[in-house]
Design a protein around this motif. Structure first.
Motif, PDB file in Angstrom:
ATOM      1  N   PHE A 120      14.654  11.218  44.273  1.00 38.35           N
ATOM      2  CA  PHE A 120      13.432  10.310  44.279  1.00 38.35           C
ATOM      3  C   PHE A 120      13.684   9.487  42.727  1.00 38.35           C
ATOM      4  O   PHE A 120      12.806   8.365  42.625  1.00 38.35           O
ATOM      5  CB  PHE A 120      12.234  11.259  44.045  1.00 38.35           C
ATOM      6  N   GLY A 121      14.628   9.590  42.042  1.00 40.73           N
ATOM      7  CA  GLY A 121      14.760   8.673  41.087  1.00 40.73           C
ATOM      8  C   GLY A 121      13.511   8.573  40.157  1.00 40.73           C
ATOM      9  O   GLY A 121      13.244   7.567  39.524  1.00 40.73           O
ATOM     10  N   LEU A 122      12.942   9.704  39.896  1.00 39.20           N
ATOM     11  CA  LEU A 122      11.617  10.071  39.059  1.00 39.20           C
ATOM     12  C   LEU A 122      11.760   9.838  37.628  1.00 39.20           C
ATOM     13  O   LEU A 122      12.705  10.891  37.244  1.00 39.20           O
ATOM     14  CB  LEU A 122      10.846  11.016  39.472  1.00 39.20           C
ATOM     15  N   SER A 123      11.215   9.138  36.789  1.00 42.26           N
ATOM     16  CA  SER A 123      11.404   9.084  35.518  1.00 42.26           C
ATOM     17  C   SER A 123      10.041   8.706  34.659  1.00 42.26           C
ATOM     18  O   SER A 123       9.355   8.346  35.274  1.00 42.26           O
ATOM     19  CB  SER A 123      12.376   8.291  34.905  1.00 42.26           C
ATOM     20  N   VAL A 124       9.845   9.331  33.401  1.00 39.01           N
ATOM     21  CA  VAL A 124       8.788   8.650  32.753  1.00 39.01           C
ATOM     22  C   VAL A 124       8.715   7.393  31.867  1.00 39.01           C
ATOM     23  O   VAL A 124      10.110   7.027  32.158  1.00 39.01           O
ATOM     24  CB  VAL A 124       8.364   9.908  31.790  1.00 39.01           C
ATOM     25  N   GLY A 125       8.008   6.936  31.458  1.00 40.32           N
ATOM     26  CA  GLY A 125       7.987   5.547  30.724  1.00 40.32           C
ATOM     27  C   GLY A 125       8.647   5.846  29.370  1.00 40.32           C
ATOM     28  O   GLY A 125       8.975   6.772  28.758  1.00 40.32           O
ATOM     29  N   ALA A 126       8.579   4.715  28.649  1.00 41.31           N
ATOM     30  CA  ALA A 126       8.900   4.546  27.200  1.00 41.31           C
ATOM     31  C   ALA A 126       8.216   5.384  26.313  1.00 41.31           C
ATOM     32  O   ALA A 126       8.522   5.653  25.215  1.00 41.31           O
ATOM     33  CB  ALA A 126       8.794   3.185  26.707  1.00 41.31           C
ATOM     34  N   ASP A 127       6.896   5.807  26.820  1.00 42.47           N
ATOM     35  CA  ASP A 127       6.168   6.478  25.922  1.00 42.47           C
ATOM     36  C   ASP A 127       6.314   8.056  25.904  1.00 42.47           C
ATOM     37  O   ASP A 127       5.972   8.770  25.268  1.00 42.47           O
ATOM     38  CB  ASP A 127       4.510   6.638  26.127  1.00 42.47           C
ATOM     39  N   GLY A 128       7.393   8.439  26.984  1.00 41.00           N
ATOM     40  CA  GLY A 128       7.925   9.661  26.990  1.00 41.00           C
ATOM     41  C   GLY A 128       6.939  10.866  27.619  1.00 41.00           C
ATOM     42  O   GLY A 128       7.222  12.073  27.716  1.00 41.00           O
ATOM     43  N   LEU A 129       5.596  10.193  28.053  1.00 43.58           N
ATOM     44  CA  LEU A 129       4.619  11.054  28.634  1.00 43.58           C
ATOM     45  C   LEU A 129       4.604  11.451  29.987  1.00 43.58           C
ATOM     46  O   LEU A 129       4.770  10.555  30.882  1.00 43.58           O
ATOM     47  CB  LEU A 129       3.328  10.391  28.428  1.00 43.58           C
TER      48      LEU A 129
END
Length: 200
Positions: A120-129
């Motif tokens: 799925f290539g799932l990641s969180v954003g720059a805020d790390g949340l």
């Protein structure tokens, strides 16, 4: 000429350091989240749902999910309708997971397993949340009335930290490369001037 060689070597070292920062191996870390007490209330995306934000590190990638859970669906709602959606804090590009997806009974149920999230290539954003939203796939009761509870257990995400260097670190390396370039140009100009004086 010797100085130019030293500066060139220093440039290669600094560039290698920058490339090393960008491609350094990263280590996967399990992040276990105790979900005991969370309630499934409204449909996914609606106000009033239980939403948690968990700091897993800037731009972290979610590799896999494992779970061991006890759920309770309040009749006439059923266990297959209890779900959790997860992804970045923006609430976009979320994956929705129903632990009891094949269990069409009310009451208590226990579930465990694991899921590979890498496709799925799932990641969180720059805020790390990491955002978790507990919801219902079908609304049986009135709005804002809980239809189930996640009694106990945990969701464990296997997380890989981003390999992108910290902005401050990258800036320092680039600044170093810039200074090396300036000193190299000055050394070259000085050598040319000295050569002209000798010839003249």
């Amino acid at each position: 000429m010797k100085r130019l060689h030293h500066f060139a070597a220093a440039s290669v070292v600094a560039a290698s350091a920058l490339l090393g920062l960008a491609s350094a191996p990263v280590q996967a870390t399990p992040v276990a989240i105790d979900v005991g007490g969370a309630q499934s209330i409204n449909l996914q995306g609606e106000a009033g749902n239980t939403v948690w934000l968990i700091d897993v590190g800037a731009n972290a990638v979610l590799n896999s999910l494992s779970w061991s859970l006890d759920l309770n669906a309040f009749a006439p709602s059923v266990l297959s309708e209890m779900q959790v959606s997860f992804g970045g804090s923006s609430g976009l590009d979320l994956l929705t997971f129903a632990p009891g997806g094949a269990d069409f009974a009310s009451g208590a149920g226990s579930y465990s397993g694991s899921l590979d999230l890498s496709p799925f290539g799932l990641s969180v954003g720059a805020d790390g949340l990491l955002r978790l939203e507990f919801s219902e796939a079908y609304k049986d009761f009135a709005l804002d009335v809980a239809e189930g509870e996640w009694l106990r257990g945990s969701l464990t995400f296997d997380v890989t930290a981003s390999a992108v260097p910290e902005p401050g670190t990258a800036a320092l390396v680039l600044l170093g490369l810039g200074l090396i370039g300036i000193r190299t140009r000055r050394a070259h100009a000085h050598a040319q001037t000295a050569r002209r004086h000798v010839v003249g």
